[in-house]
Design a protein around this motif. Structure first.
Motif: not given
Length: 202
Positions: A124-132
């Motif tokens: 999850i640290h490597e693949n979570y959806v980035h929501k910036e």
């Protein structure tokens, strides 16, 4: 696909599906309605991996724009919204977005759900959806709006209580509504003053 099988789905009728995003004993429901002009996802889960939209396209076979409509702005409903062509949330939930978009909160919640399994947490640290960019691109949606998919429509109703901006999406023709956490069989962790607003409105 991912090695942890976060997603499964069911076909509820000829035009409505539910995707289950599951980790440990926790399950988040994402409803997908397929119209003749576009398809929509109602809610977007936690965003453990950026595969949700691809999963929908692989399994539900939509070949036109996919929009996302959020019943409210909590962390477990907005996680993958940025993957869609456009996404909508009532403005009354905007003030809490920074809290719900914080990746550290995602990791903390996930750790509780999976017993801090190191393989799952690493993935999850490597693949979570980035929501910036979520706040920059989110669009407002309000009570009285209509979502037109071409051959089916959803009416938008405010249903505050669980959050100030909670919404219900009602398909009048087929007589069902997508309500998120605004109506729960146990507790919606809501606020009485906002429920009173719902009662006064309808």
């Amino acid at each position: 696909m991912n090695g942890f099988d976060f997603y499964s789905y069911e076909k509820l009728n000829s035009r409505l599906y539910v995707i289950h995003e599951k980790i440990g004993c926790n399950c988040y429901n994402i409803f997908v309605a397929t119209g003749s002009r576009k398809s929509v996802a109602f809610d977007a889960g936690m965003g453990f991996t950026s595969d949700l939209r691809n999963y929908i396209e692989r399994n539900i076979a939509v070949h036109h724009p996919i929009e996302c409509y959020l019943t409210h702005g909590d962390i477990d409903h907005i996680g993958s919204a940025v993957l869609f062509d456009s996404y909508y949330l009532n403005h009354r939930d905007y003030p809490q977005l920074k809290y719900h978009l914080n990746p550290e909160r995602l990791f903390a919640e996930t750790g509780k759900f999976c017993g801090n399994d190191p393989n799952i947490m690493s993935f999850i640290h490597e693949n979570y959806v980035h929501k910036e960019d979520f706040e920059k691109n989110v669009r407002d949606i309000n009570n009285g709006d209509t979502i037109d998919l071409g051959n089916m429509k959803f009416e938008v109703y405010k249903l505050p209580g669980h959050t100030p901006g909670s919404l219900a999406f009602f398909n009048r023709e087929e007589n069902y509504a997508i309500v998120g956490d605004a109506i729960l069989t146990t507790s919606s962790f809501g606020r009485c003053k906002d429920y009173q607003e719902s009662f006064d409105a309808y």
